[in-house]
Design a protein around this motif. Sequence first.
Motif, PDB file in Angstrom:
ATOM      1  N   SER A 170       3.580 -12.388   7.831  1.00  0.00           N
ATOM      2  CA  SER A 170       2.805 -11.156   7.713  1.00  0.00           C
ATOM      3  C   SER A 170       2.905 -10.379   9.020  1.00  0.00           C
ATOM      4  O   SER A 170       2.854 -10.974  10.112  1.00  0.00           O
ATOM      5  N   PHE A 171       3.017  -9.080   8.903  1.00  0.00           N
ATOM      6  CA  PHE A 171       3.252  -8.234  10.074  1.00  0.00           C
ATOM      7  C   PHE A 171       2.555  -6.902   9.829  1.00  0.00           C
ATOM      8  O   PHE A 171       3.154  -5.946   9.340  1.00  0.00           O
ATOM      9  N   SER A 172       1.281  -6.819  10.151  1.00  0.00           N
ATOM     10  CA  SER A 172       0.529  -5.597   9.870  1.00  0.00           C
ATOM     11  C   SER A 172       0.462  -4.699  11.105  1.00  0.00           C
ATOM     12  O   SER A 172       0.529  -5.173  12.242  1.00  0.00           O
ATOM     13  N   LEU A 173       0.325  -3.426  10.875  1.00  0.00           N
ATOM     14  CA  LEU A 173       0.248  -2.422  11.930  1.00  0.00           C
ATOM     15  C   LEU A 173      -1.147  -1.827  11.968  1.00  0.00           C
ATOM     16  O   LEU A 173      -1.638  -1.343  10.939  1.00  0.00           O
ATOM     17  N   LYS A 174      -1.771  -1.867  13.125  1.00  0.00           N
ATOM     18  CA  LYS A 174      -3.079  -1.261  13.308  1.00  0.00           C
ATOM     19  C   LYS A 174      -2.948  -0.016  14.166  1.00  0.00           C
ATOM     20  O   LYS A 174      -2.355  -0.057  15.246  1.00  0.00           O
ATOM     21  N   ILE A 175      -3.492   1.078  13.661  1.00  0.00           N
ATOM     22  CA  ILE A 175      -3.495   2.338  14.400  1.00  0.00           C
ATOM     23  C   ILE A 175      -4.948   2.642  14.756  1.00  0.00           C
ATOM     24  O   ILE A 175      -5.795   2.814  13.861  1.00  0.00           O
ATOM     25  N   SER A 176      -5.235   2.692  16.025  1.00  0.00           N
ATOM     26  CA  SER A 176      -6.584   2.982  16.506  1.00  0.00           C
ATOM     27  C   SER A 176      -6.698   4.457  16.874  1.00  0.00           C
ATOM     28  O   SER A 176      -5.707   5.103  17.216  1.00  0.00           O
ATOM     29  N   ASP A 177      -7.926   4.972  16.772  1.00  0.00           N
ATOM     30  CA  ASP A 177      -8.167   6.365  17.154  1.00  0.00           C
ATOM     31  C   ASP A 177      -7.133   7.285  16.494  1.00  0.00           C
ATOM     32  O   ASP A 177      -6.415   8.037  17.159  1.00  0.00           O
ATOM     33  N   SER A 178      -7.055   7.224  15.187  1.00  0.00           N
ATOM     34  CA  SER A 178      -6.038   7.960  14.436  1.00  0.00           C
ATOM     35  C   SER A 178      -6.038   9.448  14.775  1.00  0.00           C
ATOM     36  O   SER A 178      -7.114  10.068  14.907  1.00  0.00           O
ATOM     37  N   GLN A 179      -4.848   9.998  14.898  1.00  0.00           N
ATOM     38  CA  GLN A 179      -4.678  11.410  15.219  1.00  0.00           C
ATOM     39  C   GLN A 179      -3.885  12.101  14.119  1.00  0.00           C
ATOM     40  O   GLN A 179      -3.152  11.447  13.363  1.00  0.00           O
ATOM     41  N   LEU A 180      -4.039  13.420  14.063  1.00  0.00           N
ATOM     42  CA  LEU A 180      -3.358  14.163  13.008  1.00  0.00           C
ATOM     43  C   LEU A 180      -1.847  13.944  13.053  1.00  0.00           C
ATOM     44  O   LEU A 180      -1.175  13.905  12.017  1.00  0.00           O
ATOM     45  N   GLY A 181      -1.320  13.760  14.252  1.00  0.00           N
ATOM     46  CA  GLY A 181       0.119  13.534  14.393  1.00  0.00           C
ATOM     47  C   GLY A 181       0.589  12.193  13.893  1.00  0.00           C
ATOM     48  O   GLY A 181       1.798  11.950  13.824  1.00  0.00           O
ATOM     49  N   ASP A 182      -0.339  11.308  13.521  1.00  0.00           N
ATOM     50  CA  ASP A 182       0.042  10.007  12.976  1.00  0.00           C
ATOM     51  C   ASP A 182       0.396  10.100  11.496  1.00  0.00           C
ATOM     52  O   ASP A 182       0.892   9.128  10.921  1.00  0.00           O
ATOM     53  N   ALA A 183       0.122  11.220  10.876  1.00  0.00           N
ATOM     54  CA  ALA A 183       0.439  11.381   9.458  1.00  0.00           C
ATOM     55  C   ALA A 183       1.946  11.258   9.245  1.00  0.00           C
ATOM     56  O   ALA A 183       2.735  12.002   9.842  1.00  0.00           O
ATOM     57  N   GLN A 190       0.847  -1.196   0.000  1.00  0.00           N
ATOM     58  CA  GLN A 190       0.000   0.000   0.000  1.00  0.00           C
ATOM     59  C   GLN A 190       0.880   1.243   0.000  1.00  0.00           C
ATOM     60  O   GLN A 190       1.306   1.690   1.049  1.00  0.00           O
ATOM     61  N   PRO A 191       1.175   1.811  -1.148  1.00  0.00           N
ATOM     62  CA  PRO A 191       2.032   3.007  -1.159  1.00  0.00           C
ATOM     63  C   PRO A 191       1.415   4.174  -0.392  1.00  0.00           C
ATOM     64  O   PRO A 191       2.138   4.953   0.223  1.00  0.00           O
ATOM     65  N   GLU A 192       0.090   4.281  -0.447  1.00  0.00           N
ATOM     66  CA  GLU A 192      -0.596   5.383   0.237  1.00  0.00           C
ATOM     67  C   GLU A 192      -1.873   4.859   0.884  1.00  0.00           C
ATOM     68  O   GLU A 192      -2.567   4.012   0.327  1.00  0.00           O
ATOM     69  N   MET A 193      -2.156   5.415   2.056  1.00  0.00           N
ATOM     70  CA  MET A 193      -3.397   5.112   2.746  1.00  0.00           C
ATOM     71  C   MET A 193      -3.912   6.412   3.354  1.00  0.00           C
ATOM     72  O   MET A 193      -3.131   7.317   3.662  1.00  0.00           O
ATOM     73  N   SER A 194      -5.223   6.470   3.535  1.00  0.00           N
ATOM     74  CA  SER A 194      -5.791   7.620   4.240  1.00  0.00           C
ATOM     75  C   SER A 194      -6.866   7.114   5.196  1.00  0.00           C
ATOM     76  O   SER A 194      -7.471   6.063   4.972  1.00  0.00           O
ATOM     77  N   VAL A 195      -7.067   7.864   6.246  1.00  0.00           N
ATOM     78  CA  VAL A 195      -8.045   7.473   7.261  1.00  0.00           C
ATOM     79  C   VAL A 195      -8.616   8.737   7.895  1.00  0.00           C
ATOM     80  O   VAL A 195      -7.917   9.754   8.018  1.00  0.00           O
ATOM     81  N   ARG A 221       2.601   5.762   2.863  1.00  0.00           N
ATOM     82  CA  ARG A 221       2.335   7.141   3.296  1.00  0.00           C
ATOM     83  C   ARG A 221       0.924   7.220   3.842  1.00  0.00           C
ATOM     84  O   ARG A 221      -0.047   6.967   3.114  1.00  0.00           O
ATOM     85  N   LEU A 222       0.801   7.561   5.115  1.00  0.00           N
ATOM     86  CA  LEU A 222      -0.506   7.642   5.768  1.00  0.00           C
ATOM     87  C   LEU A 222      -0.933   9.093   5.900  1.00  0.00           C
ATOM     88  O   LEU A 222      -0.182   9.914   6.449  1.00  0.00           O
ATOM     89  N   THR A 223      -2.116   9.372   5.392  1.00  0.00           N
ATOM     90  CA  THR A 223      -2.719  10.703   5.510  1.00  0.00           C
ATOM     91  C   THR A 223      -3.899  10.618   6.462  1.00  0.00           C
ATOM     92  O   THR A 223      -4.712   9.690   6.373  1.00  0.00           O
ATOM     93  N   ILE A 224      -3.997  11.576   7.362  1.00  0.00           N
ATOM     94  CA  ILE A 224      -5.112  11.643   8.299  1.00  0.00           C
ATOM     95  C   ILE A 224      -6.049  12.754   7.837  1.00  0.00           C
ATOM     96  O   ILE A 224      -5.631  13.914   7.697  1.00  0.00           O
ATOM     97  N   ILE A 225      -7.296  12.410   7.635  1.00  0.00           N
ATOM     98  CA  ILE A 225      -8.294  13.374   7.160  1.00  0.00           C
ATOM     99  C   ILE A 225      -9.044  13.940   8.351  1.00  0.00           C
ATOM    100  O   ILE A 225      -9.650  13.188   9.111  1.00  0.00           O
ATOM    101  N   PRO A 226      -8.975  15.259   8.540  1.00  0.00           N
ATOM    102  CA  PRO A 226      -9.634  15.848   9.735  1.00  0.00           C
ATOM    103  C   PRO A 226     -11.153  15.683   9.687  1.00  0.00           C
ATOM    104  O   PRO A 226     -11.750  15.625   8.620  1.00  0.00           O
TER     105      PRO A 226
END
Lengths: 113, 115
Positions: B74-87, B8-13, B110-115
């Motif tokens: 396989s080694f996936s990362l889960k981010i809960s309660d995403s915050q702007l600083g996680d970008a 996944q080159p890019e993701m957004s949440v 590249r993870l983008t956080i959508i406000p």
Amino acid sequence: NAGVTQTPKFQVLKTGQSMTLQCAQDMNHNSMYWYRQDPGMGLRLIYYSASEGTTDKGEVPNGYNVSRLNKREFSLRLESAAPSQTSVYFCASTEGPNTGELFFGEGSRLTVL
Amino acid sequence: AQTVTQSQPEMSVQEAETVTLSCTYDTSESDYYLFWYKQPPSRQMILVIRQEAYKQQNATENRFSVNFQKAAKSFSLKISDSQLGDAAMYFCAPLSNFGNEKLTFGTGTRLTIIP
């Protein structure tokens, strides 16, 4: 606590020029590394030093030389810079072995014209 | 040679939502470490979480957790309660050449956080 310090942070070179990137760590780590980061390619290992007095090639060593001056310092030298060496360079260190976690410097952006 | 794939080159949440970043790798070793590193716009590489391969229990660090499936590599990362600083860019890195500490990094997501 400074951690890992790299100098310079930015440098522009002409093709054929030489330069040395300096790296120092103050955490008494045994192992030190030089990586380069290019868009879409992650970080690739150039050279590493498992302990003072030893150095070994990584994935992309061509065009580079290194010196482990002492336990604290690990320098990366470009003898004759080429445009393909335009990149961001990271120095890292780890207490090693068997601990894994790398501590990184802030990176040095090098542009070769 | 060690190989690492981040597909996944890019993701957004959306802010406050959960996102999972995937990573698969190949190794012939049975005992190794796996890491997720974060690189924010400041360019500083920061360790997010670490997993020992011999441990069956998945590692967690506050809002960050992993889903480690050793057999599937396989080694996936889960981010809960995403915050702007996680970008940031997130890199998966399994440890190869155990004892020589040579990390092989994936190409990053590249993870983008959508406000």
